[in-house]
Enzyme design. Structure first.
Site, PDB file in Angstrom:
ATOM      1  N   GLY A 146       0.799  -1.221   0.000  1.00  0.00           N
ATOM      2  CA  GLY A 146       0.000   0.000   0.000  1.00  0.00           C
ATOM      3  C   GLY A 146       0.826   1.262   0.000  1.00  0.00           C
ATOM      4  N   SER A 147       0.222   2.305   0.540  1.00  0.00           N
ATOM      5  CA  SER A 147       0.733   3.658   0.386  1.00  0.00           C
ATOM      6  C   SER A 147       2.199   3.813   0.761  1.00  0.00           C
ATOM      7  CB  SER A 147      -0.093   4.612   1.236  1.00  0.00           C
ATOM      8  OG  SER A 147       0.535   5.873   1.259  1.00  0.00           O
ATOM      9  N   SER A 148       2.857   4.663  -0.029  1.00  0.00           N
ATOM     10  CA  SER A 148       4.258   5.005   0.219  1.00  0.00           C
ATOM     11  C   SER A 148       4.422   5.744   1.542  1.00  0.00           C
ATOM     12  CB  SER A 148       4.747   5.885  -0.919  1.00  0.00           C
ATOM     13  OG  SER A 148       3.946   7.048  -1.002  1.00  0.00           O
TER      14      SER A 148
END
Lengths: 386, 127
Positions: free
Chosen positions: B58-60
């Site tokens: 998922g998100s950085s």
């Protein structure tokens, strides 16, 4: 990983504390991915901007970096923050102070405060894109996947710290070649797929591969909205940084049919309807604002409808009259922020939100704690605007 | 084969998951717990553990969550992943959390067993 003498100096603190931090990230990331060396980048795009996501710990880290002399060495843009800087949302002072501190630290570092998750889109029109095949460092996952797959650029799927390190050093680890046998093929077996189906396909495919996923059966029909939807879905579920299109002999083959689509939808769509509508994630570009205005026509949304877009796209829509049309239809147009992880959607105010974005659905449900009614944009307009 | 990504030595109880972790979407950085009800570590505290899991997803921005866990004093003592992902790697690098890659995710030690991770020796052994 081989380092030049300059890079060694930076890693060992001889170029200052901020650069040492940047090189610690570059070296750990490079070692982990099996990179042989660092290579130059001509553009970095940062995540880690929203106070809602990085909080006080992140804000303090950035303030310390800025104070330690961190300055970007390449063109650097950044992701959305928590709210529209030109609107009054009545957010708590504490949030606004935290958010302003983050923006100010990035400004001090020399970052272009673009507050957009679609850098590929807003810079395409202004002719600022690097030459084709150029190396960049994008942290925003939908933007990295877009850049690698259809944007003609090359980027690692950078973490927030990785992109910041690239911005400060002008470099990122050069990824070793990918084993073609490790690239799975996902076959799209859904007839007349909607933009949401492409988002669900991305969400499914992102979990199936590690770096690249090949998509079969999508090629010609995929419009820009579906493509963005695919990129955002893929970035949400896994570690992939790229998709390719077409038939392919090597690698595992997996079907994405009705059954897989429905299972993905069921896991993300948790409510039968929404108390409000949130469109975005990624932010809408000028073309999408125009097409939404055309879709709505003279109708009016019967509940609160927030449309998240890039500042540049909003300005284009103001000039074309689409913004006025959308406001007449009851839309609230917000720039600088986006649907996922915004404090503007809160479980204190609403139980559920209608959206067309798989990425928004994922984070609204998990981080904002609201129910999600996930539907294609055409269905949302048909069902909610009268 | 084991590989060191962020060097260090740490002790803690092994907390093992068969599921990837989305640090941004599924972890409470203030409390140091997994908040995703669909996760096999739902409700479990990460503080002081040797957290063994396949990889981050998922998100950085998950990298900031890893850092925030450390800044808030609720971080795992060390992490062991089957494969590297940028968010966990860079988050551990900034936070100074020892990180080792190990396809077997600490094979040979039990869940909950107190162990020492030593990245120089590339070992996870009962403490």
């Amino acid at each position: 990983m081989d380092l030049t003498r300059d890079e060694e100096d930076a890693l060992h603190g001889r170029r200052g504390e901020a650069m040492e931090t940047a090189y610690r990230v570059l070296v750990a990331t490079g070692e982990a991915m099996g990179a042989a060396a660092l290579g130059g980048v001509s553009w970095a795009h940062l995540s880690g901007v929203n106070y809602n996501t990085i909080g006080d710990a992140g804000a303090r880290f950035l303030a310390d970096m800025a104070a330690a002399g961190a300055r970007v060495r390449t063109r650097t843009t950044l992701n959305p923050m928590g709210y529209d800087s030109r609107a009054d949302h009545g957010l708590p002072d504490e949030f606004v102070r935290g958010q302003e501190g983050i923006a100010s630290s990035y400004g001090q570092m020399g970052v272009d405060l673009s507050f957009s998750c679609i850098p590929y889109e807003i810079f395409r029109e202004s002719d600022l894109l690097p030459r084709a095949g150029g190396r960049v460092a994008f942290a925003e996952s939908n933007a990295a996947i877009y850049a690698n797959s259809v944007g003609g650029l090359r980027t690692n799927k950078e973490s927030a710290f990785g992109a910041l390190a690239a911005a400060l050093s002008g470099k990122s680890p050069v990824a070793p070649p990918e084993d073609p046998g490790s690239v799975p093929t996902v076959r799209l077996r859904v007839d007349s797929a909607s933009d949401l189906d492409y988002g669900l396909l991305g969400y499914f495919a992102g979990a199936a591969g590690s770096r690249t996923v090949n998509i079969e059966g999508a090629a010609e029909a995929m419009g820009h909205r579906s493509c963005k939807s695919l990129c955002a879905g893929m970035g949400t579920s896994g570690t992939c940084s790229r998709f390719s299109l077409g038939a392919r002999a090597a690698g595992e083959r997996i079907d994405f049919g009705r059954e897989e689509r429905d299972a993905a939808l069921d896991s993300l769509s948790t409510a039968g309807s929404g108390d409000m509508i949130a469109l975005g994630s990624p932010q809408l570009g000028a073309g999408e604002l125009a097409s939404l205005a055309a879709m709505v026509g003279g109708a009016r949304f019967q509940k609160r409808c927030v449309v998240f877009c890039a500042r540049a796209s909003l300005e284009a829509a103001e000039a074309s009259g689409d913004a006025a049309g959308l406001r007449r239809a009851g839309c609230e147009l917000l720039a600088d922020c986006c649907a996922c992880l915004t404090p503007l959607v809160s479980a204190d105010d609403v139980d559920s939100v209608t959206t067309s974005s798989v990425k928004a659905a994922y984070y609204l449900s998990r981080s904002n704690g609201v129910g999600v009614d996930l539907r294609p944009i055409s269905e949302i307009v048909r069902g909610e605007a009268r | 084969m084991r590989r060191t990504v962020v060097a260090g030595r740490a002790m803690g109880e092994v907390l093992r998951s068969s599921m990837p972790i989305n640090f941004l979407g599924a972890v409470d950085a203030a409390r140091g717990t997994i908040t995703d009800p669909a996760h096999d570590l739902h409700g479990r505290a990460l503080r002081g553990t040797i957290l063994a899991f396949p990889h981050g997803i998922g998100s950085s921005v998950g990298a900031y969550t890893v850092y925030a866990l450390k800044a808030n004093g609720v971080a795992p003592a060390a992490m062991v992943c089957a494969r590297a992902d940028a968010s966990v790697v860079s988050g551990c690098a900034i936070a100074g959390i020892p990180l080792m890659l190990d396809g077997g995710l600490c094979e040979g030690v039990r869940d909950g067993q107190a162990c020492t991770v030593d990245t120089a020796a590339r070992t996870v052994v009962p403490a």
